[in-house]
Scaffold this active site. Structure first.
Site, PDB file in Angstrom:
ATOM      1  CG  HIS A   1     -45.201 145.120  62.395  1.00 61.30           C
ATOM      2  ND1 HIS A   1     -45.820 144.058  62.999  1.00 61.30           N
ATOM      3  CD2 HIS A   1     -44.850 144.684  61.166  1.00 61.30           C
ATOM      4  CE1 HIS A   1     -45.865 143.025  62.161  1.00 61.30           C
ATOM      5  NE2 HIS A   1     -45.280 143.381  61.044  1.00 61.30           N
TER       6      HIS A   1
ATOM      7  CG  ASN B   1     -45.521 131.702  71.598  1.00 61.32           C
ATOM      8  OD1 ASN B   1     -45.345 132.915  71.714  1.00 61.32           O
ATOM      9  ND2 ASN B   1     -46.650 131.178  71.136  1.00 61.32           N
TER      10      ASN B   1
ATOM     11  CB  CYS C   1     -37.425 161.329  52.429  1.00 62.56           C
ATOM     12  SG  CYS C   1     -37.890 162.021  54.035  1.00 62.56           S
TER      13      CYS C   1
ATOM     14  CB  CYS D   1     -38.572 165.410  51.439  1.00 65.82           C
ATOM     15  SG  CYS D   1     -39.944 164.282  51.802  1.00 65.82           S
TER      16      CYS D   1
ATOM     17  CB  CYS E   1     -41.300 161.255  55.524  1.00 67.64           C
ATOM     18  SG  CYS E   1     -41.540 161.901  53.839  1.00 67.64           S
TER      19      CYS E   1
ATOM     20  CB  SER F   1     -49.613 133.965  66.763  1.00 64.29           C
ATOM     21  OG  SER F   1     -49.703 135.112  65.908  1.00 64.29           O
TER      22      SER F   1
HETATM   23  N1  APR Z   1     -45.184 134.532  77.178  1.00 67.30           N
HETATM   24  C1  APR Z   1     -45.068 133.795  76.033  1.00 67.30           C
HETATM   25  N2  APR Z   1     -45.984 133.815  75.034  1.00 67.30           N
HETATM   26  C2  APR Z   1     -47.052 134.622  75.208  1.00 67.30           C
HETATM   27  C3  APR Z   1     -47.256 135.412  76.371  1.00 67.30           C
HETATM   28  C4  APR Z   1     -46.258 135.337  77.384  1.00 67.30           C
HETATM   29  N3  APR Z   1     -46.349 136.048  78.523  1.00 67.30           N
HETATM   30  N4  APR Z   1     -48.428 136.094  76.232  1.00 67.30           N
HETATM   31  C5  APR Z   1     -48.941 135.741  75.022  1.00 67.30           C
HETATM   32  N5  APR Z   1     -48.119 134.866  74.412  1.00 67.30           N
HETATM   33  C6  APR Z   1     -48.243 134.269  73.072  1.00 67.30           C
HETATM   34  C7  APR Z   1     -49.659 134.039  72.600  1.00 67.30           C
HETATM   35  O1  APR Z   1     -50.111 132.769  73.013  1.00 67.30           O
HETATM   36  C8  APR Z   1     -49.491 134.112  71.074  1.00 67.30           C
HETATM   37  O2  APR Z   1     -49.091 132.863  70.547  1.00 67.30           O
HETATM   38  O3  APR Z   1     -47.699 135.223  72.165  1.00 67.30           O
HETATM   39  C9  APR Z   1     -48.353 135.111  70.896  1.00 67.30           C
HETATM   40  C10 APR Z   1     -48.840 136.488  70.484  1.00 67.30           C
HETATM   41  O4  APR Z   1     -49.377 136.380  69.190  1.00 67.30           O
HETATM   42  P1  APR Z   1     -50.194 137.613  68.557  1.00 67.30           P
HETATM   43  O5  APR Z   1     -51.171 138.101  69.557  1.00 67.30           O
HETATM   44  O6  APR Z   1     -50.680 137.177  67.210  1.00 67.30           O
HETATM   45  O7  APR Z   1     -49.116 138.761  68.411  1.00 67.30           O
HETATM   46  P2  APR Z   1     -48.036 138.898  67.255  1.00 67.30           P
HETATM   47  O8  APR Z   1     -47.575 137.568  66.796  1.00 67.30           O
HETATM   48  O9  APR Z   1     -47.006 139.847  67.731  1.00 67.30           O
HETATM   49  O10 APR Z   1     -48.882 139.611  66.082  1.00 67.30           O
HETATM   50  C11 APR Z   1     -48.177 139.980  64.923  1.00 67.30           C
HETATM   51  O11 APR Z   1     -50.154 141.115  64.138  1.00 67.30           O
HETATM   52  O12 APR Z   1     -51.953 142.495  64.563  1.00 67.30           O
HETATM   53  C12 APR Z   1     -50.682 142.445  64.024  1.00 67.30           C
HETATM   54  O13 APR Z   1     -49.206 144.250  63.828  1.00 67.30           O
HETATM   55  C13 APR Z   1     -49.746 143.372  64.758  1.00 67.30           C
HETATM   56  O14 APR Z   1     -47.401 143.079  65.206  1.00 67.30           O
HETATM   57  C14 APR Z   1     -48.672 142.452  65.298  1.00 67.30           C
HETATM   58  C15 APR Z   1     -48.771 141.245  64.376  1.00 67.30           C
END
Ligand code: APR
Length: 283
Positions: free
Chosen positions: A126, A246, A137, A164, A134, A203
């Site tokens: 991301h 997670n 390009c 560019c 850009c 997530s």
């Molecule tokens: N250790 C393990 N898991 C964790 C921790 C931790 N210390 N802290 C949070 N989490 C878990 C949360 O419970 C959740 O399931 O990590 C996950 C984070 O999920 P999101 O907040 O949805 O983040 P992410 O999956 O990276 O989001 C994807 O969404 O908003 C867009 O561009 C943004 O890149 C991002 C994308």
């Protein structure tokens, strides 16, 4: 937990090409809030998420206006992002890389903390908060090479590509914005090469990133079995072992995409895995 640490240690040591996919969860222990966890940015302020979904359309309709709004609207995460330091979870992945076990990290995070922890060749799926890209390009430039406030003062926004002349935008990929072609190419190659995938702190609800583990799960390979009569047989088995680390189960857990989940904090679990790998390799 101890059995799972031993299991993932065995899987990592037996792997030929392990990769890690990371999300905001690996950076929460560095003080950067995640998005959808219990105290996530979108969890606390769903309105902000709706605004985020409109951002790319605003850019396409009026890049000058988008840049003026971006440069004049205080960005809540900016302080946390600029002050943040890598945590033990980032360093543990760097260590697995130095051991030659982890070959690549593909991150959704724009905080640059994997590189700051010493990981090399990180695929920033991301984009990155400190770069401009850009749209013609695809070249990327450090944001601090441009005096954006000066450009705004001289009514010369949006910035243009020094290579560019194309339109420059922040490298961070907004909702609805295509993932840059070079990133798609790199990540597809990693999914085709890997035989183990660690998924840390995501997530797994945002596409197309969340499709990466699903594509990996579809890959199969021949496995030879020798039965009690000594007869050799071959069967098709999944080519990739997929392991989640997670704080909570995700759709990948519920849908059986991941082989197992080690539930807890990446900053605590990943260093324990590194210690167990070192102990096992030393014996
Ligand atoms: N250790 C393990 N898991 C964790 C921790 C931790 N210390 N802290 C949070 N989490 C878990 C949360 O419970 C959740 O399931 O990590 C996950 C984070 O999920 P999101 O907040 O949805 O983040 P992410 O999956 O990276 O989001 C994807 O969404 O908003 C867009 O561009 C943004 O890149 C991002 C994308």
């Amino acid at each position: 937990m101890r059995d799972l640490i031993k299991r993932i240690t065995r899987d990592l040591i037996n792997s030929n090409y392990a990769i890690a996919l990371t999300g905001a969860g690996i950076s929460t222990e560095s003080g950067i809030p995640d998005f959808r966890g219990p105290s996530g940015i979108w969890t606390k302020n769903p309105e902000e998420e709706k605004l985020a979904y409109r951002s790319y359309q605003v850019f396409l309709n009026n890049p000058k206006k988008w840049w003026e709004e971006t440069l004049t609207t205080p960005f809540g995460l900016l302080e946390a992002l600029t002050k943040a330091e890598p945590n033990p979870g980032h360093y543990a992945l760097t260590e697995l890389g130095k051991m030659g076990i982890l070959k690549r990290i593909i991150t959704q995070n724009i905080d640059g903390l994997h590189e700051k922890a010493g990981s090399k060749d990180v695929v920033e799926y991301h984009g990155c908060i400190s770069k401009l890209r850009c749209l013609s390009c695809g070249s990327r430039f450090p944001q601090d090479k441009f005096d954006l406030q000066k450009l705004m003062g001289e009514d010369k926004l949006p910035p243009h590509c020094p290579k560019c002349g194309g339109l420059l935008k922040s490298d961070g990929v907004a909702f609805g914005e295509p993932i840059p072609a070079d990133v798609i190419h790199q990540s597809t190659k990693e999914i085709e090469n890997c035989d183990l995938m660690l998924i840390c702190g995501t997530s797994a609800v945002v596409y197309p990133f969340a499709a990466l583990p699903i594509s990996a799960k579809e890959r199969t390979t021949h496995k030879e079995r020798i039965d009690e009569t000594g007869k050799h047989t071959f069967e098709m088995v999944p080519a990739v072992t997929i392991i989640e680390i997670n704080a909570e189960p995700t759709p990948l857990t519920h849908e059986g995409i991941s082989d197992y989940l080690i539930q807890g904090k990446t900053g605590e679990i990943l260093p324990r895995i590194v210690e167990e790998v070192k102990r096992t390799k030393a014996t």
